[in-house]
Design an enzyme around this catalytic site. Structure first.
Site, mmCIF file in Angstrom:
data_model
loop_
_atom_site.group_PDB
_atom_site.id
_atom_site.type_symbol
_atom_site.label_atom_id
_atom_site.label_comp_id
_atom_site.label_asym_id
_atom_site.label_seq_id
_atom_site.Cartn_x
_atom_site.Cartn_y
_atom_site.Cartn_z
ATOM 1 N N GLU A 143 0.811 -1.221 0.000
ATOM 2 C CA GLU A 143 0.000 0.000 0.000
ATOM 3 C C GLU A 143 0.847 1.275 0.000
ATOM 4 O O GLU A 143 0.839 2.037 0.975
ATOM 5 C CB GLU A 143 -0.953 0.009 1.194
ATOM 6 C CG GLU A 143 -1.989 -1.081 1.128
ATOM 7 C CD GLU A 143 -3.004 -1.015 2.256
ATOM 8 O OE1 GLU A 143 -2.695 -0.439 3.303
ATOM 9 O OE2 GLU A 143 -4.103 -1.558 2.083
ATOM 10 N N GLU A 298 -6.541 -7.925 -0.622
ATOM 11 C CA GLU A 298 -6.908 -7.976 0.796
ATOM 12 C C GLU A 298 -8.376 -7.603 0.977
ATOM 13 O O GLU A 298 -8.843 -6.614 0.394
ATOM 14 C CB GLU A 298 -6.099 -6.963 1.611
ATOM 15 C CG GLU A 298 -4.634 -7.241 1.717
ATOM 16 C CD GLU A 298 -3.924 -6.179 2.572
ATOM 17 O OE1 GLU A 298 -4.577 -5.469 3.349
ATOM 18 O OE2 GLU A 298 -2.698 -6.061 2.428
HETATM 19 C C1 GAL Z 1 -4.291 -2.975 5.066
HETATM 20 C C2 GAL Z 1 -2.849 -3.430 5.198
HETATM 21 C C3 GAL Z 1 -2.735 -4.699 6.003
HETATM 22 C C4 GAL Z 1 -3.519 -4.591 7.266
HETATM 23 C C5 GAL Z 1 -4.933 -4.251 6.930
HETATM 24 C C6 GAL Z 1 -5.812 -4.152 8.125
HETATM 25 O O1 GAL Z 1 -4.418 -1.660 4.697
HETATM 26 O O2 GAL Z 1 -2.301 -3.643 3.912
HETATM 27 O O3 GAL Z 1 -1.384 -4.933 6.285
HETATM 28 O O4 GAL Z 1 -2.972 -3.591 8.069
HETATM 29 O O5 GAL Z 1 -4.973 -3.022 6.269
HETATM 30 O O6 GAL Z 1 -7.148 -3.846 7.757
#
Ligand code: GAL
Length: 645
Positions: A143, A298
């Site tokens: 990110e 994710e």
């Molecule tokens: C994302 C990040 C992950 C984790 C996640 C939690 O933005 O890439 O590592 O922190 O959020 O929701």
């Protein structure tokens, strides 16, 4: 095959847990694991000394278990030794505070020491693991987005400005520095837009955002190129965050990744909002990837932090929501994360294996999702086609974050999202397109609040309308050029002739205020004093302000102008000949066509009889009805040619 899995952190666990992971991953039919995202301190415990043993074992173990690896470079979280060796590489905030380690993402991407260290660890990984049979994809960093205002950032900003403007005079001109005595007489005087007394220079702020996106991109591409040097065939990407905060120009970045991957954390407290949000994220991801299948890198299995109280995903939602992304082009449905951490700042974050272990609702649903995705594997690779595109522009988004605008309540993302929502509610699938794109394949193009309009940048829009396209431009568009200077003589500057209108004044509305139109509809957010210069007036403000919505024939096409936010786009869709994917569906039932598959989601609470029938890929049965809170995926049925013809 649709990929299924997520971030996997074996370095947080012991061998007994790894053995259980192997078994549970088989049970859940996990196909892929993302490894190493924040493992820098473990991979390189001291500067230049490496420990790859655990990663070797992890990759071999996953490979032995039939699981492919998305291997991350760990550069989003430099280890504490790095801070001590290079304190100048730590992030400095706009108010001059230097941050230190203790969290993550604490570094300045413009600092030479950080860039060197990041490239070094990425090179070590590339050397060691390029060609490893488990590794099918590289995930650079995580990110990209950390912004820094330090002296390294200042120096790099000046280099970027020299490149863009060539002379200091050109910078002074572009930034309108004759206002408030801001004229620069030497390059060294130019700084990032640090904390200052009152309103900052909007052109400087915009250029800093452009620069920072490019600086991060350079940090990404140098790692990517190193990986490609070791393995020219490697698929390399990074995960884009699609949040309210967007520090990178995603169009520009999308050209530099082999496949677009997004992280999408849903606000599950509101059901309808949630479904609309999935469509919004997925339609953007697909468009960033040029219409090709993309990666959901994710999402959360349940608990998501929304506004201070973690919201959970209701039973069954994880399967339905995941199908929502697949319907709109995702070929991978991945999660943060596989197993919930025992400690650390995200110990309460949801995972496919929760703290309670596999005897849990969440893990049962993970297994169900794995089975579902396996069963619909044939969908992978097929593409979604849309009749409508929304123009989405990073410059307009960033420029509208300026504090000195006619309204603090106007949000670019909010406008893009509102238009997408209207199209979603009308049952229409929507793409997004950048300024300058070839729009000829669309029946309708909507340009919401396209605040920045470079004169040459609108050529593609003009051509599209002239050649028969339908265009709808909404309020506060075409106000400034690419340097954030006003287009004089009336708005929307370069598109006035296409739209046949001239905007004289803005009358922004306060939040919650509605303005009546004389066709019985109403508007929100904005109103304008608008003159027709050849356009037909379709609706006027009931209070006598003048025209509100106009339509203009230009070449072989039609160009609408909306000086307020309407409730729907029905007339425009009808004129453009755009119909819903599946006409006649009740509200809450959503249909999307992906290749030869028709996905229908019933988010409502009563069964819905479909206007078509077909074989459901999920059950193998012929279906004519979609049950509440469920989905069907109909495939072409040769007996019933009306479907998917
Ligand atoms: C994302 C990040 C992950 C984790 C996640 C939690 O933005 O890439 O590592 O922190 O959020 O929701």
């Amino acid at each position: 095959m649709i990929g299924f899995g997520g971030d996997y952190n074996p370095e947080q666990w012991d061998p007994a847990t790894w053995a259980e992971d192997d078994e549970l991953m088989r049970r859940a039919r996990v196909t892929t694991a993302t490894v190493g995202v924040f493992s820098w301190a473990i991979l390189e415990p001291a500067e230049g000394s490496y420990d790859f043993g655990w990663l070797d074992d992890t990759l071999d173990r996953l490979h032995g278990n039939g699981i492919s690896v998305t291997l991350a470079t760990p550069t989003a979280s430099p280890p504490p030794w790095f801070t001590f060796a290079h304190p100048d590489a730590m992030t400095v905030t706009a108010d001059g505070t230097r941050l230190t380690h203790g969290s993550r993402d604490t570094y300045c991407a413009a600092s030479p020491a950080y860039r060197e260290a990041a490239l070094r660890i990425a090179t070590q990984l590339a050397r060691r693991y390029c060609g490893h049979p488990a590794v099918t994809r590289w995930h650079i960093h995580n990110e990209y987005g950390t912004i820094c205002w330090c002296d390294h950032a200042a120096e790099a900003f000046r280099r970027w400005l020299r490149d863009r403007y060539r002379s200091l005079d050109a910078v002074n001109e572009a930034w309108s520095t004759s206002f408030w005595s801001q004229r620069y007489s030497a390059w060294e005087q130019i700084l990032p837009p640090r904390a200052t007394q009152y309103l900052p220079n909007p052109a400087q702020s915009l250029d800093f955002k452009r620069f920072w996106s490019d600086e991060l991109l350079a940090a990404y591409t140098e790692q990517r190129d190193e990986i490609r040097r070791h393995d020219p065939g490697a698929e390399v990407t990074t995960n884009f965050i699609l949040a309210a905060w967007q520090p990178i120009d995603v169009w520009r970045w999308s050209r530099e990744v082999d496949v677009v991957a997004i992280d999408h954390y849903l606000d599950t407290t509101d059901e309808t909002e949630g479904h609309a949000d999935i469509a919004f994220a997925a339609d953007r991801a697909r468009s960033f990837n040029g219409g090709r299948p993309w990666v959901l890198m994710e999402q959360a299995a349940s608990l998501v932090n929304t506004g201070g109280v973690m919201a959970h995903r209701a039973a069954g939602r994880v399967v339905m929501d995941s199908l929502g992304y697949v319907a709109r082009g995702a070929d991978d449905v991945l999660f943060f994360q596989w197993r919930a951490s025992r400690g650390g700042s995200e110990m309460y974050h949801a995972a496919l294996v929760p703290h309670t272990g596999p005897v849990s609702r969440i893990f049962r649903e993970a297994v169900q999702l794995g089975e579902t995705l396996e069963c619909i594997g044939e969908v992978a690779g097929s593409e979604v086609r849309a009749d409508v595109a929304i123009l989405y522009d990073a410059d307009s988004r960033w420029a509208l974050e300026t504090r000195s605008l006619p309204s603090d309540h106007l949000s670019y993302l909010g406008q893009i999202r509102a238009i997408h929502r209207m199209l979603w509610e009308a049952g229409v699938t929507t793409d997004f397109a950048p300024l300058g794109a070839d729009l000829s394949g669309y029946r309708l193009v909507v340009a919401p609040t396209l605040y920045i309009m470079p004169v040459a940048g609108v050529d593609a829009i003009r051509r599209y309308v002239r050649e028969g396209g339908h265009l709808a431009v909404t309020f506060f568009s075409g106000i400034v050029d690419e340097a954030h200077r006003i287009h004089l003589g009336g708005y929307p500057g370069p598109l006035r002739d296409v739209l046949g209108v001239r905007v004289e004044e803005f009358h922004p509305l306060r939040p919650g205020v509605t303005i009546a139109l004389d066709d019985g509809s109403s508007g929100t957010v904005w109103s304008e004093l608008l003159r027709s210069e050849g356009a037909e007036v379709m609706a006027s403000y009931a209070d006598g302000l003048g025209p509100a919505i106009t339509r203009h024939a230009y070449g072989a096409g039609i160009a609408w102008y909306l000086s307020t936010q309407p409730r729907s786009l029905h007339d425009i869709l009808r004129t453009a000949g755009v119909s819903p994917v599946l006409p006649g569906l009740p509200p809450g039932v959503d249909a999307v066509r992906r290749g030869r598959y028709l996905f229908v989601f019933n988010h409502g609470d009563t069964p819905t009889v479909l206007p078509v029938s077909g074989t459901d890929l999920l059950t193998g049965q012929t279906v004519t009805t979609v049950q509440p809170s469920s989905a069907v995926i109909l495939t072409h049925d040769p007996e019933r040619r009306q479907l998917l013809a």
